[in-house]
Scaffold this active site. Structure first.
Site, PDB file in Angstrom:
ATOM      1  N   LYS A  18       0.881  -1.278   0.199  1.00  0.00           N
ATOM      2  CA  LYS A  18       0.015   0.093  -0.034  1.00  0.00           C
ATOM      3  C   LYS A  18       0.832   1.214  -0.100  1.00  0.00           C
ATOM      4  O   LYS A  18       0.494   2.179  -0.931  1.00  0.00           O
ATOM      5  CB  LYS A  18      -0.988   0.148   1.239  1.00  0.00           C
ATOM      6  CG  LYS A  18      -1.946  -1.085   1.238  1.00  0.00           C
ATOM      7  CD  LYS A  18      -2.888  -0.839   2.459  1.00  0.00           C
ATOM      8  CE  LYS A  18      -2.087  -0.762   3.866  1.00  0.00           C
ATOM      9  NZ  LYS A  18      -1.619  -2.228   4.137  1.00  0.00           N
ATOM     10  N   ARG A 126      11.333  -6.091   5.669  1.00  0.00           N
ATOM     11  CA  ARG A 126      11.160  -4.563   5.814  1.00  0.00           C
ATOM     12  C   ARG A 126      11.822  -3.985   6.882  1.00  0.00           C
ATOM     13  O   ARG A 126      11.635  -4.402   8.071  1.00  0.00           O
ATOM     14  CB  ARG A 126       9.555  -4.452   5.844  1.00  0.00           C
ATOM     15  CG  ARG A 126       9.166  -2.903   6.023  1.00  0.00           C
ATOM     16  CD  ARG A 126       7.694  -2.655   5.681  1.00  0.00           C
ATOM     17  NE  ARG A 126       6.903  -3.247   6.973  1.00  0.00           N
ATOM     18  CZ  ARG A 126       5.559  -3.024   6.856  1.00  0.00           C
ATOM     19  NH1 ARG A 126       5.077  -2.333   5.893  1.00  0.00           N
ATOM     20  NH2 ARG A 126       4.887  -3.492   7.835  1.00  0.00           N
ATOM     21  N   ARG A 159      10.179  -3.123  12.867  1.00  0.00           N
ATOM     22  CA  ARG A 159       9.233  -2.936  13.695  1.00  0.00           C
ATOM     23  C   ARG A 159       8.882  -4.498  14.526  1.00  0.00           C
ATOM     24  O   ARG A 159       8.955  -5.357  13.546  1.00  0.00           O
ATOM     25  CB  ARG A 159       7.911  -2.588  13.095  1.00  0.00           C
ATOM     26  CG  ARG A 159       8.224  -1.159  12.454  1.00  0.00           C
ATOM     27  CD  ARG A 159       6.757  -0.798  11.959  1.00  0.00           C
ATOM     28  NE  ARG A 159       6.747   0.419  11.259  1.00  0.00           N
ATOM     29  CZ  ARG A 159       6.091   0.664  10.126  1.00  0.00           C
ATOM     30  NH1 ARG A 159       5.226  -0.218   9.686  1.00  0.00           N
ATOM     31  NH2 ARG A 159       6.221   1.609   9.674  1.00  0.00           N
TER      32      ARG A 159
END
Ligand SMILES: Nc1ncnc2c1ncn2[C@H]1C[C@H](O)[C@@H](COP(=O)(O)OP(=O)(O)OP(=O)(O)O)O1
Ligand SMILES: Nc1nc2c(ncn2[C@@H]2O[C@H](COP(=O)(O)OP(=O)(O)O)[C@@H](O)[C@H]2O)c(=O)[nH]1
Length: 223
Positions: A18, A126, A159
């Site tokens: 996204k 990521r 994260r």
């Protein structure tokens, strides 16, 4: 070509691209990319009520309650009444979709369908620059120097919610919340779904769809 302001949403599970697709659309069509996660992260340092409420959830990798994110997003959208915009990360639940209905009529909803295995691989590769929200992927778009942000030189972090052990549960939760939202937009005839394992292959179709609604400022390859 329609001259009214474009109101678009990109839906998709964590890791579906996204943010990546929204950045490309924003650059190619000159519209504002509004990321709910980014607004929440920015609100954390501000000492405001929304930030304090959000902090407890974000620290644990949880979705914040509808009324918290809705308040944040409504305030941001109010500031951008005269601009074309594209939402990334909102709405994530039916309650949020209903709140959005109260302030605008959406023109376009893009849904990214990416296989589960691909999502898992992407999320575990990521790395992000926390202050700006810039996102890297060690295979797809690595930073210029390993482990540091291209613009600031500050360290990149992974994260907690992107760690492999957290990913499956997170994807399940996403699906449960997103299903009725997808059904709602499908029933209105504004949902456009794109399936695949590579953003670069999906991109030409997304570009084509947007071009039918708003004149591009960059060519498909320039993003
Ligand atoms: N619409 C929302 N409703 C509830 N919580 C939200 C919403 N948007 C963001 N959040 C919260 C929970 C998320 O874990 C956190 C960060 O959001 P976001 O930046 O969209 O996550 P992310 O970059 O990890 O996206 P994704 O989870 O799609 O990969 O903020
Ligand atoms: N290998 C690969 N990684 C991609 C592709 N598209 C996006 N990514 C990376 O996958 C991760 C998730 O993408 P992101 O745009 O953050 O997805 P979001 O969570 O839906 O906003 C990021 O690290 C991206 O750089 C792709 O086609 N292939």
């Amino acid at each position: 070509m329609a001259s009214k302001l474009l109101r678009a949403v990109v839906l998709g599970p964590p890791g579906s691209g996204k943010g990546t697709v929204c950045e490309r659309i924003a650059r190619s069509f000159g519209l504002q990319h509004l990321s709910s996660g980014q607004f929440l992260r920015e609100s954390l340092g501000g000492g405001g009520e929304a930030g304090a409420l959000a902090q407890q959830y974000l620290e644990r990798g949880l979705l914040v309650p509808d009324h918290v994110i809705t308040r944040v997003m409504m305030a941001e959208l109010e500031k951008r009444r005269e601009q074309h915009w594209l939402l990334d990360g909102f709405p994530r639940t039916l309650g949020q979709a209903r709140a959005l209905d109260g302030i605008c009529q959406l023109d376009l909803v893009i849904s990214l369908n990416i296989p589960f295995e691909t999502l898992k691989d992407r999320l575990s590769a990521r790395w992000v620059h926390p202050a700006s929200g810039r996102v890297y992927n060690m295979d797809f778009n690595p930073p210029q120097s390993q482990g540091v942000d291209d613009l600031t030189g500050e360290p990149l972090v992974q994260r907690d919610e992107d760690r492999p052990e957290a990913v499956a549960a997170r994807l399940r939760k996403y699906k449960d919340a997103a299903k009725p939202v997808i059904e709602l937009y499908k029933s209105r005839g504004i949902l456009h779904s794109f399936s695949g394992t590579e953003t670069n292959k999906i991109w030409p179709y997304v570009y084509g769809l947007l071009s039918s609604r708003i004149p591009p400022i960059l060519s498909e390859e320039e993003h």
